[in-house]
Every structure is written in structure tokens, then in C-alpha cells.
Design a protein around this motif. Structure first.
Motif, PDB file in Angstrom:
ATOM      1  N   LYS A  77      15.789 -13.255   3.928  1.00  0.00           N
ATOM      2  CA  LYS A  77      16.771 -13.750   2.962  1.00  0.00           C
ATOM      3  C   LYS A  77      17.865 -12.716   2.729  1.00  0.00           C
ATOM      4  O   LYS A  77      19.056 -13.048   2.690  1.00  0.00           O
ATOM      5  CB  LYS A  77      16.082 -14.093   1.640  1.00  0.00           C
ATOM      6  CG  LYS A  77      17.025 -14.626   0.576  1.00  0.00           C
ATOM      7  CD  LYS A  77      16.358 -14.703  -0.791  1.00  0.00           C
ATOM      8  CE  LYS A  77      15.362 -15.832  -0.864  1.00  0.00           C
ATOM      9  NZ  LYS A  77      14.815 -15.993  -2.237  1.00  0.00           N
ATOM     10  N   ALA A  78      17.468 -11.457   2.585  1.00  0.00           N
ATOM     11  CA  ALA A  78      18.449 -10.395   2.345  1.00  0.00           C
ATOM     12  C   ALA A  78      19.443 -10.290   3.494  1.00  0.00           C
ATOM     13  O   ALA A  78      20.651 -10.142   3.274  1.00  0.00           O
ATOM     14  CB  ALA A  78      17.728  -9.062   2.132  1.00  0.00           C
ATOM     15  N   HIS A  79      18.946 -10.386   4.733  1.00  0.00           N
ATOM     16  CA  HIS A  79      19.846 -10.334   5.890  1.00  0.00           C
ATOM     17  C   HIS A  79      20.845 -11.486   5.862  1.00  0.00           C
ATOM     18  O   HIS A  79      22.036 -11.305   6.129  1.00  0.00           O
ATOM     19  CB  HIS A  79      19.041 -10.389   7.182  1.00  0.00           C
ATOM     20  CG  HIS A  79      18.326  -9.109   7.490  1.00  0.00           C
ATOM     21  ND1 HIS A  79      17.267  -9.041   8.371  1.00  0.00           N
ATOM     22  CD2 HIS A  79      18.505  -7.851   7.037  1.00  0.00           C
ATOM     23  CE1 HIS A  79      16.853  -7.791   8.440  1.00  0.00           C
ATOM     24  NE2 HIS A  79      17.577  -7.054   7.637  1.00  0.00           N
ATOM     25  N   LYS A  80      20.356 -12.671   5.529  1.00  0.00           N
ATOM     26  CA  LYS A  80      21.228 -13.845   5.520  1.00  0.00           C
ATOM     27  C   LYS A  80      22.279 -13.737   4.420  1.00  0.00           C
ATOM     28  O   LYS A  80      23.460 -14.066   4.629  1.00  0.00           O
ATOM     29  CB  LYS A  80      20.385 -15.115   5.344  1.00  0.00           C
ATOM     30  CG  LYS A  80      21.127 -16.405   5.636  1.00  0.00           C
ATOM     31  CD  LYS A  80      20.178 -17.579   5.763  1.00  0.00           C
ATOM     32  CE  LYS A  80      20.916 -18.850   6.156  1.00  0.00           C
ATOM     33  NZ  LYS A  80      20.006 -20.011   6.318  1.00  0.00           N
ATOM     34  N   LEU A  81      21.874 -13.254   3.259  1.00  0.00           N
ATOM     35  CA  LEU A  81      22.820 -13.116   2.149  1.00  0.00           C
ATOM     36  C   LEU A  81      23.871 -12.052   2.437  1.00  0.00           C
ATOM     37  O   LEU A  81      25.040 -12.212   2.075  1.00  0.00           O
ATOM     38  CB  LEU A  81      22.055 -12.776   0.866  1.00  0.00           C
ATOM     39  CG  LEU A  81      21.147 -13.895   0.341  1.00  0.00           C
ATOM     40  CD1 LEU A  81      20.292 -13.390  -0.819  1.00  0.00           C
ATOM     41  CD2 LEU A  81      21.956 -15.113  -0.080  1.00  0.00           C
ATOM     42  N   GLU A  82      23.457 -10.991   3.099  1.00  0.00           N
ATOM     43  CA  GLU A  82      24.430  -9.958   3.452  1.00  0.00           C
ATOM     44  C   GLU A  82      25.476 -10.508   4.407  1.00  0.00           C
ATOM     45  O   GLU A  82      26.668 -10.218   4.280  1.00  0.00           O
ATOM     46  CB  GLU A  82      23.716  -8.759   4.079  1.00  0.00           C
ATOM     47  CG  GLU A  82      24.615  -7.554   4.304  1.00  0.00           C
ATOM     48  CD  GLU A  82      23.832  -6.304   4.630  1.00  0.00           C
ATOM     49  OE1 GLU A  82      24.322  -5.203   4.313  1.00  0.00           O
ATOM     50  OE2 GLU A  82      22.739  -6.421   5.216  1.00  0.00           O
ATOM     51  N   ARG A  83      25.029 -11.354   5.349  1.00  0.00           N
ATOM     52  CA  ARG A  83      25.984 -11.975   6.275  1.00  0.00           C
ATOM     53  C   ARG A  83      26.946 -12.913   5.556  1.00  0.00           C
ATOM     54  O   ARG A  83      28.063 -13.150   6.023  1.00  0.00           O
ATOM     55  CB  ARG A  83      25.233 -12.725   7.386  1.00  0.00           C
ATOM     56  CG  ARG A  83      24.499 -11.821   8.374  1.00  0.00           C
ATOM     57  CD  ARG A  83      24.059 -12.572   9.612  1.00  0.00           C
ATOM     58  NE  ARG A  83      23.075 -13.594   9.337  1.00  0.00           N
ATOM     59  CZ  ARG A  83      21.757 -13.381   9.352  1.00  0.00           C
ATOM     60  NH1 ARG A  83      21.270 -12.181   9.608  1.00  0.00           N
ATOM     61  NH2 ARG A  83      20.913 -14.372   9.119  1.00  0.00           N
TER      62      ARG A  83
END
Length: 316
Positions: A77-83
Motif C-alpha cells: 500500500k505504501a508503495h502504491k500511495l507514494e506513486r
């Protein structure tokens, strides 16, 4: 992206943001609409964009014995939100203290005194506080009283169907990975670390990368056409493959494992982090009479997977 684990003593440079509120499991297209509106407001106000979630998910706190249900574990989730351009991710530990806060306490302690929000954005069905006592209307009233703005995003639909994490889970349970991906805005994937298994696949000419489902929702068991992204190490990159998600009844196993045979690939990737996207459902898992029958079926499944992947778009 800055990650905040506690709302007390937030650094001054991270205060005063526009915050989107919710659990955002899957970060599907409905969630992305909430985040997009928060992004627009943050840009207009010259403020950072923040997102507030709870870890663990409240359902895991209240029902610890229920099967894993999450579409995206925290790391994914963190990776997706950062993108998506989120500047601050407030991942607050959901414990007894938070679970027992009444709705006004949550607003005052977390949003006002902790994060010093200038504006919050939430979906129409957002609930907060003990017993889910606070709703969108209560949030709007408290924002007016405490001096921060509130924007509520209406229901977002895909045709006639509401974007919903619950609906995406149902589609995955049915093996409808393309339909699930269309709600997510991307192929659903399992993201975890590749583990060393029995290495039985090597003995039959189909070596596999083994990934536990960990705290991912369990999709339909069976064989899939997949793309695997190796996220670190010398073999970092995206590869096509065929995968089995199941209990491996031919070998009398009972735990659920994701096994990926990567096409035209032979390298040591044990310990690497990987994301396996489910592109197409091929067949149900079944028990075979022997290794020869299993090898023949894997070869057939591999050809089917190659055909699916040849025409599969980057996004569903």
C-alpha cells in the motif's frame, strides 16, 4: 514520502497538511478519486498531501481469528500511495486507545492537536470513533467548529457498480482477475519475499519461485497466467510466467502457497522481494495421478499462459 507512526509530537514541517481519511485497502479507483480531490486541494492551498490509515486494519483488531482479507498489505500500500504522490502517510497503530476514542476525541486528539490538519477529504461512507459513531455529517460539523475544512466525496461507480474493496475480494474469490483489476486500476498482485521451497519443481523441469500469501486475501485456488516483478537484486525486472495458488494435493500438502514458474529464466532469486500480478485464470487446482501427468499439464498451462500474456495490456 514521510511515514508517521504516531500522531503525538508530529514534526512542524509535517503539520498543516490536507489529509485524505480512510483505510484505502486496495487503493482502488474509488479511493483514488478521494486522493485526487485531496491532491487538488493541497496544491491549491500550497500544503502537503497526507493520508491517514490504521495499522493493523481495524477488522484485524476486532476479529483477529478471521482469515486474512486485505487486498494490499502495508508495504504494498505504501508503495502504491507514494506513486500516487502522497507526501505524508500517517499509519497509526490501531489499539485499545484508538478503538475506544469517541468521535469528538478522535477529531480533537488526532486531527486537530496531533496532525494540525488544514482540510480533510473522506468518502461518503467514512466512519470513525468508538463503535463507528462518527459519520460524514459529524465530521463536517466538527470541522466547522474546530476550523478545518471538510470535503466529502460521493459514491464512485464503475458503470452501475460501486467501487468497493468488498466487491474486489468477491471477484478474486471467483477467479475474475480482470474484473477485479478494472476496479483497482491495475492488476491485483501478491507482494512478498521469495522463499526457498522443496525444490521439487526443478526435478520435473519446472523450477518455481515460492511466495507465501502472508496477509493477502486468498483468491480462487488454481493456475494463473502471471507477471512477476523481481524488485531487488541483480535479476531485478518484470518477467512472464505461470503460477499455481493452492495446497498442492498431488504432494499431499495443505498450506496455501503461490508457486511461480518464470518462463525462460534460470537464476537464484531466493530472498528477493517480488510482486506477482494475476493476469488470467486458467483452471482450478487438481490432484494428478503422477509426475508425468503433472508435467504434461504444466506444459499445457504454460502455453495457455503465454497466449494470455501475449495479448494482455499493461493495465486491465
Amino acid at each position: 514520502m514521510h511515514i508517521i507512526r504516531h500522531y503525538e509530537h508530529v514534526a512542524p514541517g509535517l503539520q498543516g497538511a490536507v489529509f485524505a481519511l480512510g483505510n484505502f485497502d486496495g487503493v482502488h479507483l474509488g479511493h483514488q478519486q478521494v486522493i485526487a480531490q485531496a491532491r487538488a486541494l493541497a496544491d491549491e492551498m500550497g500544503a502537503p498531501l497526507g493520508l491517514l490509515v490504521f495499522e493493523p486494519h481495524p477488522q484485524q483488531y476486532f476479529f483477529p481469528d478471521k482469515p486474512f482479507f486485505r487486498l494490499t498489505p502495508f508495504r504494498a500500500k505504501a508503495h502504491k500511495l507514494e506513486r500516487l504522490g502522497v507526501d505524508i502517510l500517517a499509519a497509526l497503530p490501531f489499539d485499545e486507545t484508538l478503538a475506544t476514542k469517541q468521535a469528538p476525541e478522535f477529531v480533537l486528539d488526532v486531527l486537530v492537536d496531533g496532525l494540525h490538519v488544514c482540510h480533510v477529504v473522506a468518502g461518503y461512507d467514512f466512519r470513525f470513533g468508538k463503535g463507528r459513531g462518527g459519520d460524514a455529517a459529524a465530521l463536517g460539523y466538527m470541522g466547522m467548529m474546530e476550523g478545518f475544512g471538510v470535503t466529502i466525496v460521493d459514491e464512485v461507480k464503475n458503470g452501475g457498480e460501486t467501487y468497493s474493496s468488498t466487491r474486489i475480494r468477491e471477484l478474486l474469490h471467483e477467479g475474475k482477475v480482470r474484473e477485479a483489476g478494472q476496479m483497482l486500476g491495475d492488476w491485483w498482485k501478491v507482494e512478498t519475499q521469495i522463499q526457498k521451497g522443496d525444490q521439487r519443481g526443478r526435478t520435473i523441469g519446472f523450477p518455481t519461485a515460492n511466495l507465501p500469501l502472508d496477509d493477502h486475501v486468498e483468491p480462487a485456488l488454481g493456475v494463473y497466467a502471471v507477471r512477476i516483478e523481481i524488485q531487488d537484486g541483480p535479476e531485478k525486472g518484470i518477467y512472464d510466467g505461470v503460477a499455481n495458488i493452492g495446497r498442492r494435493p498431488t504432494f499431499d500438502k495443505t498450506d496455501v502457497l503461490l508457486e511461480v514458474h518464470i518462463f525462460d529464466f534460470d537464476a537464484d532469486i531466493y530472498g528477493c522481494h517480488a510482486g506477482v500480478s494475476l493476469i488470467g485464470y486458467i483452471r482450478e487446482e487438481r490432484k494428478f495421478d503422477g509426475l508425468d501427468a503433472l508435467k504434461a499439464q504444466i506444459a499445457k498451462d504454460s502455453e495457455t499462459a503465454r497466449h494470455i500474456l501475449k495479448d494482455a495490456p499493461e493495465k486491465p
